[in-house]
Design an enzyme around this catalytic site. Structure first.
Site, PDB file in Angstrom:
ATOM      1  N   LYS A 283      -0.075   5.545  14.726  1.00  0.00           N
ATOM      2  CA  LYS A 283       0.414   5.884  13.385  1.00  0.00           C
ATOM      3  C   LYS A 283       0.978   7.305  13.417  1.00  0.00           C
ATOM      4  CE  LYS A 283      -1.126   4.927   8.670  1.00  0.00           C
ATOM      5  NZ  LYS A 283      -2.108   4.184   7.896  1.00  0.00           N
ATOM      6  N   GLU A 360     -11.389  -5.725  -2.042  1.00  0.00           N
ATOM      7  CA  GLU A 360     -11.789  -5.452  -3.419  1.00  0.00           C
ATOM      8  C   GLU A 360     -12.764  -6.499  -3.950  1.00  0.00           C
ATOM      9  OE1 GLU A 360      -8.689  -5.233  -2.280  1.00  0.00           O
ATOM     10  OE2 GLU A 360      -8.137  -3.145  -2.643  1.00  0.00           O
ATOM     11  N   ARG A 388      -7.353  -8.342  -8.052  1.00  0.00           N
ATOM     12  CA  ARG A 388      -7.931  -9.139  -6.978  1.00  0.00           C
ATOM     13  C   ARG A 388      -9.346  -9.613  -7.303  1.00  0.00           C
ATOM     14  NH1 ARG A 388      -5.743  -8.464  -1.656  1.00  0.00           N
ATOM     15  NH2 ARG A 388      -3.617  -9.148  -2.073  1.00  0.00           N
TER      16      ARG A 388
HETATM   17  C1  LIG Z   1      -5.245  -5.100  -2.081  1.00  0.00           C
HETATM   18  C2  LIG Z   1      -4.850  -3.709  -1.654  1.00  0.00           C
HETATM   19  N1  LIG Z   1      -5.769  -2.730  -1.614  1.00  0.00           N
HETATM   20  C3  LIG Z   1      -5.414  -1.477  -1.253  1.00  0.00           C
HETATM   21  C4  LIG Z   1      -4.134  -1.182  -0.918  1.00  0.00           C
HETATM   22  C5  LIG Z   1      -3.728   0.248  -0.594  1.00  0.00           C
HETATM   23  N2  LIG Z   1      -3.234   0.374   0.771  1.00  0.00           N
HETATM   24  C6  LIG Z   1      -1.929   0.413   1.063  1.00  0.00           C
HETATM   25  S1  LIG Z   1      -1.609   0.543   2.678  1.00  0.00           S
HETATM   26  C7  LIG Z   1      -3.263   0.577   3.046  1.00  0.00           C
HETATM   27  C8  LIG Z   1      -3.701   0.710   4.458  1.00  0.00           C
HETATM   28  C9  LIG Z   1      -3.097  -0.348   5.302  1.00  0.00           C
HETATM   29  O1  LIG Z   1      -3.544  -0.205   6.625  1.00  0.00           O
HETATM   30  P1  LIG Z   1      -2.871  -1.090   7.738  1.00  0.00           P
HETATM   31  O2  LIG Z   1      -2.690  -2.472   7.259  1.00  0.00           O
HETATM   32  O3  LIG Z   1      -3.647  -0.898   8.989  1.00  0.00           O
HETATM   33  O4  LIG Z   1      -1.425  -0.475   7.896  1.00  0.00           O
HETATM   34  P2  LIG Z   1      -1.003   0.962   8.458  1.00  0.00           P
HETATM   35  O5  LIG Z   1      -0.650   1.787   7.276  1.00  0.00           O
HETATM   36  O6  LIG Z   1      -2.143   1.539   9.234  1.00  0.00           O
HETATM   37  O7  LIG Z   1       0.172   0.681   9.321  1.00  0.00           O
HETATM   38  C10 LIG Z   1      -4.029   0.476   1.887  1.00  0.00           C
HETATM   39  C11 LIG Z   1      -5.493   0.507   1.836  1.00  0.00           C
HETATM   40  C12 LIG Z   1      -3.198  -2.242  -0.986  1.00  0.00           C
HETATM   41  N3  LIG Z   1      -1.912  -2.052  -0.727  1.00  0.00           N
HETATM   42  N4  LIG Z   1      -3.586  -3.481  -1.344  1.00  0.00           N
END
Ligand SMILES: Cc1ncc(C[n+]2csc(CCOP(=O)(O)OP(=O)(O)O)c2C)c(N)n1
Length: 635
Positions: A283, A360, A388
């Site tokens: 990342k 969630e 959710r």
């Molecule tokens: C249901 C839900 N909860 C929380 C989020 C907030 N959120 C957006 S991106 C993220 C992290 C995603 O991590 P990952 O899938 O590993 O992708 P990366 O950013 O590390 O590439 C979160 C918690 C969301 N988009 N949807």
């Protein structure tokens, strides 16, 4: 002209040499950094998927093949490779490119929901449909992060995909070890075991050389991959887990080696059934400030953490004091420890905070369990993500009258993240929940006050909702009306024409409306209800003393606070018109909060005009006195 500027679509990638692809990747990174640091946006995640996205678009034939990005925050590179370089400077600006895939923007974009962990289900459905429709030459690709893979829906999908043997479906797990924070949970531990393994480099080399010798298509290939997998089984645990689910597994692949990625993806495509390709990325790669950022690898710029002066921070600070007094109070976050303001609580009481991952639903039912065992959980969640966990709130918490407090950050219009991120639903869906109490603070003092009141409630669930961003200075009450705060009475010489009840920050908008209306000779009483559910019955008497009731809320109009007020008055046979102002029940586009509110008619100017017209329509016959006569002075 840069190489990137010459890319009008994925087809333009095909003729590029490996050296040109390396140059292209560097140009993309430069543009990502230059743009997002100016416009705001998801920088770290996109820097990590540059080579992966290039490889996907060289191997698959979008839009005939379908690419689903989970969450969609990492789709900027995809936007750049699908003809949107020229507009990229407008990212997240009103009228400009959205921060997620957008069906209106491009035929290459499919899913724009931005709520995590859905990609595999979409992909499952798409692939089954192509099988049924007799279109076996199409492949569906899902790109899902290790963070999104912590969501329950992803596992429901995997379970089904494993059984859909005919689905031409390539699941790419983009594993960087991070969600917002380091990804947590059993799966994450397995995945990180691979990354820290000293033998990892050897494994990659082994895969690299073996893959390049593997046959090109179908079953024989898989025999080879399977052989690789078995060979490294002792080092790498995750594939065992996926294999036990019945899924084909390829990996781990170095996600910054474009050539290797192409080879692996090409073979996964040829396999003809569901395949999971495990890709390791970094990342923030290519931008030291992101790579070395220990909070979240610059998941977002500017940082999403709870900065001083924000609503989230005020909540977080109050949680620390509550934690000192109340050892039974515990906190839960669904992968958003810093953005929700819980970081200080976690530092002060590390044993009393649970990061459950992007889960969630689990967060809320797990809170129910904690409450059943005598604790008072505070679940800090962005308003939009509570959708959710509606059934969990209704049946798992409320039905059992459990003392769980849901703190909903980013409630109401949020701004540049657009339709899927506006927190405009909770004020309505929480109204449906029997026994639920909903608080909407108007300022920082009320955040602390109402949070404490919520935590005192022991016989059922409570919600505290507040908006995104900076919180304004204290606005004191001039009187009490039942449990509500009167912020302003009509003023000298003015009649009690309008009873304006503004939920949360909308009470402050109400004060500005009252100023404007006073200029037109219309007297307004402005009330902050503090609790929007249950509606305070003192409103019944107050309504009778005015000529028009107005409610204003930063939430969808349907089924929200305004409808609850109107229902209360109807139930008490109060013959009084009620005008309910809120957000139109539509998916609202991205843009600065004040501009979105302006378009929704929720600015003092718009409201004052509409209320003036409504007052003019009312007969002049006025009844009752002034709320000032009945309100007790606030002490
Ligand atoms: C249901 C839900 N909860 C929380 C989020 C907030 N959120 C957006 S991106 C993220 C992290 C995603 O991590 P990952 O899938 O590993 O992708 P990366 O950013 O590390 O590439 C979160 C918690 C969301 N988009 N949807």
């Amino acid at each position: 002209m840069t190489l990137l500027e010459c890319i009008e679509g994925p087809e333009d990638l095909r003729g590029l040499s490996q050296e040109q692809l390396t140059r292209l990747a560097a140009e993309i990174r430069d543009l990502l950094i230059a743009t997002t640091t100016r416009t705001s946006g998801h920088l770290g995640p996109n820097l990590g998927v540059v080579e992966l996205t290039i490889a996907i678009h060289r191997v698959f034939d979008s839009p005939r093949d379908k690419i689903v990005f989970d969450t969609g925050h990492q789709a900027y590179v995809h936007k750049l490779l699908t003809g949107r370089v020229a507009q990229f400077g407008t990212l997240r600006q009103r009228g400009g490119l959205t921060g997620y895939p957008s069906r209106a923007e491009s035929e290459h974009d499919l899913v724009e929901n931005s709520h995590a962990s859905t990609s595999l289900s979409y992909a499952d459905g798409l692939a089954k449909a192509y099988t049924l429709r007799g279109e076996p030459d199409r492949t569906v690709v899902a790109v899902i992060g290790d963070g999104a893979l912590t969501g329950g829906m992803a596992w429901e999908a995997l379970n089904n995909i494993a059984a859909a043997k005919d689905s031409r479906l390539v699941m790419i797990v983009n594993d960087n070890g991070w969600s917002y924070q380091p990804t947590i949970g059993g799966l994450a531990e397995h995945l990180s075991a691979i990354r820290v393994s000293q033998r990892y480099e050897h494994v990659l080399d082994y895969i690299k050389t073996t893959l390049s010798r593997a046959p090109l298509v179908g079953g024989p290939l898989y025999g080879t991959l399977h052989g690789i997998k078995k060979g490294i089984k002792d080092v790498l645990q995750p594939q065992v887990m996926f294999e036990d689910l019945g899924l084909k597994y390829v990996g781990p692949i170095d996600g910054h080696d474009e050539r290797l990625l192409e080879t692996a993806l090409g073979r996964a495509r040829e396999f003809g059934g569901p395949v999971l390709v495990h890709v390791i990325t970094r990342k923030g790669l290519g931008y030291p400030e992101a790579e070395q950022n220990t909070v979240d690898c610059l998941h977002q710029v500017p940082a999403a953490g709870a900065l001083p002066g924000t609503w989230s921070r005020v909540f977080g600070d109050e949680m620390v004091s509550i934690g000192a007094r109340r050892p039974d109070v515990v906190a839960i976050t669904a992968a958003m420890l810093h953005p929700t303001g819980l970081a200080q609580f976690a530092a002060a009481y590390p044993d009393r905070v649970y990061d459950v991952g992007i889960a969630e639903q689990h967060a809320v039912t797990s809170a129910a369990g904690l409450a059943m065992a005598g604790l008072h959980p505070v679940v800090a969640i962005y308003s939009t993500f509570l959708n959710r966990a509606f059934d969990q709130t209704l049946m798992d918490v409320a039905l059992h009258k459990l003392p769980v407090t849901l703190v909903l950050d980013r409630a109401g219009v949020t701004g540049p993240d657009g339709a899927s991120h506006h927190g405009m639903w909770d004020g309505s869906i929480m109204q449906l929940v029997p026994g639920m109490k909903i608080a909407a603070p108007r300022d920082a003092e009320r955040v602390a006050e109402l949070l404490n009141e919520a935590i005192e409630v022991s016989g059922g669930p409570t919600v505290v909702r507040f908006p995104k961003g900076k919180v304004g200075g204290e606005v004191e009450a001039v009187a009490k009306l039942g449990g509500m705060d009167v912020l302003r009475s009509p003023g000298d010489g003015l009649a009690a024409d309008v009873l304006l009840v503004g939920a949360g920050v909308m009470a402050l908008t109400g004060l500005e409306v009252a100023d404007r209306l006073a200029g037109h000779g219309i007297g307004v009483t402005v009330v902050d209800p503090r609790w929007t559910k249950p509606v305070d019955e003192a409103l019944v008497g107050a309504a009778r003393r005015h000529r028009l009731v107005v409610t204003v809320e930063d939430n969808g109009r349907v089924g929200g606070f305004g409808d609850a007020v109107a229902r209360l008055l109807r139930d008490h046979d109060v013959d009084m018109p009620v005008k309910t102002f809120g957000l139109p029940q539509e998916f609202l586009a991205h843009g600065p909060r004040d501009e979105v509110l302006d378009e929704a008619g929720l600015t003092p100017q718009h409201l004052a005009r509409q209320i003036t017209e409504a007052v003019a329509l009312r007969s002049v016959s006025s009844s009752g006195g002034d709320v000032r006569e009945t309100a007790t002075r606030a002490s």
